[in-house]
Design a protein around this motif. Structure first.
Motif, PDB file in Angstrom:
ATOM      1  N   ILE A  81       0.828  -1.205   0.000  1.00  0.00           N
ATOM      2  CA  ILE A  81       0.000   0.000   0.000  1.00  0.00           C
ATOM      3  C   ILE A  81       0.862   1.256   0.000  1.00  0.00           C
ATOM      4  O   ILE A  81       0.554   2.239  -0.679  1.00  0.00           O
ATOM      5  CB  ILE A  81      -0.944  -0.010   1.219  1.00  0.00           C
ATOM      6  CG1 ILE A  81      -1.984  -1.123   1.061  1.00  0.00           C
ATOM      7  CG2 ILE A  81      -1.637   1.333   1.384  1.00  0.00           C
ATOM      8  CD1 ILE A  81      -2.843  -1.335   2.283  1.00  0.00           C
ATOM      9  N   GLN A  88      -4.693  -0.745  -5.598  1.00  0.00           N
ATOM     10  CA  GLN A  88      -6.135  -0.630  -5.436  1.00  0.00           C
ATOM     11  C   GLN A  88      -6.719  -1.971  -5.014  1.00  0.00           C
ATOM     12  O   GLN A  88      -6.209  -3.031  -5.374  1.00  0.00           O
ATOM     13  CB  GLN A  88      -6.817  -0.185  -6.734  1.00  0.00           C
ATOM     14  CG  GLN A  88      -6.657   1.292  -7.058  1.00  0.00           C
ATOM     15  CD  GLN A  88      -7.570   1.722  -8.185  1.00  0.00           C
ATOM     16  OE1 GLN A  88      -7.880   0.946  -9.083  1.00  0.00           O
ATOM     17  NE2 GLN A  88      -8.009   2.969  -8.136  1.00  0.00           N
ATOM     18  N   VAL A  89      -7.790  -1.885  -4.244  1.00  0.00           N
ATOM     19  CA  VAL A  89      -8.558  -3.077  -3.923  1.00  0.00           C
ATOM     20  C   VAL A  89      -9.395  -3.433  -5.141  1.00  0.00           C
ATOM     21  O   VAL A  89      -9.976  -2.557  -5.786  1.00  0.00           O
ATOM     22  CB  VAL A  89      -9.468  -2.828  -2.707  1.00  0.00           C
ATOM     23  CG1 VAL A  89     -10.291  -4.060  -2.371  1.00  0.00           C
ATOM     24  CG2 VAL A  89      -8.633  -2.404  -1.512  1.00  0.00           C
ATOM     25  N   LYS A  90      -9.446  -4.716  -5.466  1.00  0.00           N
ATOM     26  CA  LYS A  90     -10.208  -5.158  -6.630  1.00  0.00           C
ATOM     27  C   LYS A  90     -11.249  -6.188  -6.210  1.00  0.00           C
ATOM     28  O   LYS A  90     -11.035  -6.932  -5.248  1.00  0.00           O
ATOM     29  CB  LYS A  90      -9.274  -5.752  -7.687  1.00  0.00           C
ATOM     30  CG  LYS A  90      -8.292  -4.748  -8.277  1.00  0.00           C
ATOM     31  CD  LYS A  90      -7.430  -5.389  -9.339  1.00  0.00           C
ATOM     32  CE  LYS A  90      -6.459  -4.372  -9.938  1.00  0.00           C
ATOM     33  NZ  LYS A  90      -5.586  -4.981 -10.977  1.00  0.00           N
ATOM     34  N   ASP A 224     -15.051   0.718  -4.299  1.00  0.00           N
ATOM     35  CA  ASP A 224     -14.753   2.137  -4.510  1.00  0.00           C
ATOM     36  C   ASP A 224     -14.467   2.837  -3.184  1.00  0.00           C
ATOM     37  O   ASP A 224     -13.546   3.653  -3.083  1.00  0.00           O
ATOM     38  CB  ASP A 224     -15.933   2.826  -5.211  1.00  0.00           C
ATOM     39  CG  ASP A 224     -16.165   2.301  -6.616  1.00  0.00           C
ATOM     40  OD1 ASP A 224     -15.217   1.744  -7.197  1.00  0.00           O
ATOM     41  OD2 ASP A 224     -17.297   2.446  -7.118  1.00  0.00           O
ATOM     42  N   ASN A 227     -11.016   1.916  -1.841  1.00  0.00           N
ATOM     43  CA  ASN A 227      -9.940   2.603  -2.557  1.00  0.00           C
ATOM     44  C   ASN A 227      -9.903   4.090  -2.220  1.00  0.00           C
ATOM     45  O   ASN A 227      -8.822   4.689  -2.148  1.00  0.00           O
ATOM     46  CB  ASN A 227     -10.127   2.405  -4.069  1.00  0.00           C
ATOM     47  CG  ASN A 227      -9.811   0.990  -4.509  1.00  0.00           C
ATOM     48  OD1 ASN A 227      -8.889   0.368  -3.986  1.00  0.00           O
ATOM     49  ND2 ASN A 227     -10.560   0.465  -5.459  1.00  0.00           N
ATOM     50  N   LEU A 230      -8.143   4.335   1.051  1.00  0.00           N
ATOM     51  CA  LEU A 230      -6.698   4.155   0.892  1.00  0.00           C
ATOM     52  C   LEU A 230      -6.039   5.434   0.398  1.00  0.00           C
ATOM     53  O   LEU A 230      -4.997   5.858   0.913  1.00  0.00           O
ATOM     54  CB  LEU A 230      -6.417   3.016  -0.091  1.00  0.00           C
ATOM     55  CG  LEU A 230      -6.509   1.590   0.431  1.00  0.00           C
ATOM     56  CD1 LEU A 230      -6.259   0.608  -0.703  1.00  0.00           C
ATOM     57  CD2 LEU A 230      -5.528   1.364   1.562  1.00  0.00           C
ATOM     58  N   THR A 231      -6.640   6.052  -0.604  1.00  0.00           N
ATOM     59  CA  THR A 231      -6.073   7.278  -1.164  1.00  0.00           C
ATOM     60  C   THR A 231      -6.055   8.403  -0.137  1.00  0.00           C
ATOM     61  O   THR A 231      -5.088   9.161  -0.029  1.00  0.00           O
ATOM     62  CB  THR A 231      -6.886   7.712  -2.396  1.00  0.00           C
ATOM     63  OG1 THR A 231      -6.894   6.648  -3.353  1.00  0.00           O
ATOM     64  CG2 THR A 231      -6.277   8.944  -3.040  1.00  0.00           C
TER      65      THR A 231
END
Length: 507
Positions: A81, A88-90, A224, A227, A230-231
């Protein structure tokens, strides 16, 4: 009177039984949940002449092994990370035809079929529907931020499970109206990339297909949101991640004291190489100072040309081994590309200097031909020969279009020959561009603390953007590694650099 052998055999049986009883007593006294096994470290100790040295056996429980494995997995995820800005998480995609996917599809189909049957029978029953609405309610609430008080109140009011249950019992439940409300809320909370999915939901009229589609879009919205989190949190996670990785590695080092052997060898070899270079340069110039930061930066640069097939990678950078390999492949391609372009512009002369679009065309031709440069079946020699031919054709056409004399045959031959010669590692042009790319990467490490990029060396202007992007990723990775492992590096470097010209440091 029994024979001696019989006597010995009988005595042996008695001793054996006694030993069995003792072992049984020890087993009863031991904790029931502990299963011990011996784990012998297989790594060699580079400080002893690279001769593999067996570490003393250490006994750990299965629980400890599982805890360590989980800790390493979590550390690797946290590291990914932080160093991968594109992380990104998928959504989870089960393999086509896998047992897990088949079971999931069967269970989902059974659930939706049962729900459809409940809604079509007379009188209607809403057991499955209420469970779905309750789950949707919790999912929507999980998307809300602290400032979304009005939306929270609205969702809790409309999707009140107790009220919905009461409406169902009295035959007054309108699932269609609730579904429309859910879609409207999803439209208010979703990312812009989901607007099209929300528009499609509004076109579905049948209740069961609509609820199925709602759940599919909600799953995407969960990804979404993860992510987005995370950002948003990445800048604030830096210090925590550094401390987390350092403490995890320290815990691993406490259990395995030789876990820095290859790191020590990596830094020791770097010190030796720098001292040898200093000895060669001493006659003509002042030898460079072996400051810890200089040694460390040169050590990182060596990782780009590491022989992964024969030398174990240093433990402190092991999680980034694949990244270093990828950056090395990118670096090699840039070296070949810049070498070819330098040869073209040097051989052809000023006739093509400044021609609009030509540089981009030449770069595209070379890049296409080198795209598979690091695949096993790729032949660099054949690729360079083809590149030489294609560039000669392109240059001839370009010169003619701009009113210059045609490309002479002898210059074409010279150009093809010089481009083909780039395949040799000791080719003068290739070595020059390799040196300039490496020096730029090293200068980027040295200047990263000042936030000012170093000037681009001569000849790299045609690939300046690519080289700068590589340097940024390289520096970011190195700087994070330094933050995490600096206490370990300082101890090793202090020992190596204070050893002076002792045999252990100078051989």
């Amino acid at each position: 009177m029994p024979k001696e052998a019989d006597h010995l055999e009988g005595g042996g049986d008695k001793e054996s039984k006694k030993e069995e009883r003792r072992q049984e007593e020890r087993r009863q006294d031991a904790p029931e949940a502990t299963v011990s096994k011996s784990v012998r470290a297989s790594s060699s100790s580079p400080r002893r002449g690279n001769t593999p040295q067996a570490s003393p056996p250490s006994f750990v429980s299965v629980e400890e092994l599982m805890k360590t494995a989980k800790g390493i997995t979590n550390m690797a995820l946290a590291h990914e990370i932080m160093v991968n800005q594109a992380f990104q998480v998928k959504p989870v995609e089960l393999p086509e035809g896998s047992l897990e996917r088949q079971v999931k599809e069967i269970m989902h189909k059974a659930f939706w079929d049962c729900m459809e049957a409940q809604l079509t029978e007379e009188p209607q029953t809403y057991g499955h529907s209420i469970k779905l609405l309750a789950e949707i309610r919790e999912t929507l609430l999980s998307f809300l931020l602290p400032g979304h008080g009005r939306l929270r109140s609205r969702i809790e009011e409309v999707l009140d499970v107790a009220l919905i249950q009461q409406q169902a019992e009295n035959g007054a439940l309108d699932i269609g109206k609730l579904s429309q409300f859910i879609v409207e809320m999803m439209g208010s909370l979703c990312a812009p990339c989901r607007d099209e999915d929300i528009s499609k939901l509004k076109e579905v009229t049948d209740i069961v297909p609509l609820l199925k589609a709602i759940f599919s879009v909600l799953d995407l919205m969960k990804v979404d949101m993860a992510n987005f989190a995370l950002t948003s949190l990445r800048p604030h996670l830096m210090q925590q991640s550094v401390e987390y990785e350092r403490s995890k590695f320290q815990g691993f080092l406490d259990k395995h004291p030789n876990a820095l052997d290859y790191t020590e060898k990596w830094l020791e070899d770097t010190v030796r190489c720098l001292r040898e270079d200093a000895s060669c340069a001493a006659a003509s110039s002042d030898p460079p100072s072996l400051l810890p930061v200089n040694v460390h930066n040169h050590a990182y640069l060596r990782l780009l040309t590491w022989d992964h097939s024969s030398d174990p990678f240093p433990e402190t950078v092991l999680m980034d081994q694949v990244r270093f390999q990828e950056m090395h492949r990118e670096e090699e391609q840039l070296i070949v590309l810049s070498s070819v372009l330098l040869i073209v512009y040097t051989t052809t002369g000023e006739a093509i200097s400044g021609l609009p679009g030509l540089l981009g065309t030449l770069k595209n031709i070379v890049n296409v031909m080198l795209a598979d440069m690091h695949t096993p079946s790729f032949s660099v020699k054949e690729a360079l020969a083809t590149i030489g031919e294609k560039l000669c054709v392109e240059l001839s056409q370009c010169l003619t279009q701009h009113g210059y004399s045609p490309f002479p045959a002898d210059r074409k031959s010279t150009l093809r020959g010089q481009i083909s010669a780039v395949v040799q590692p000791d080719n003068t042009v290739r070595k020059l561009m390799e040196s300039r790319v490496r020096n730029y990467l090293l200068a980027s490490l040295e200047s990263s603390q000042h936030k000012t990029p170093p000037p681009l060396p001569g000849g790299l202007a045609p690939v300046g953007r690519e080289v700068k992007e590589l340097a940024v990723r390289f520096s970011r990775l190195i700087n994070f590694n330094k933050l995490v492992f600096s206490p370990f590096y300082q101890k090793i470097l202090q020992k190596l650099l204070t050893a002076g010209e002792s045999p252990s440091a100078g051989t």
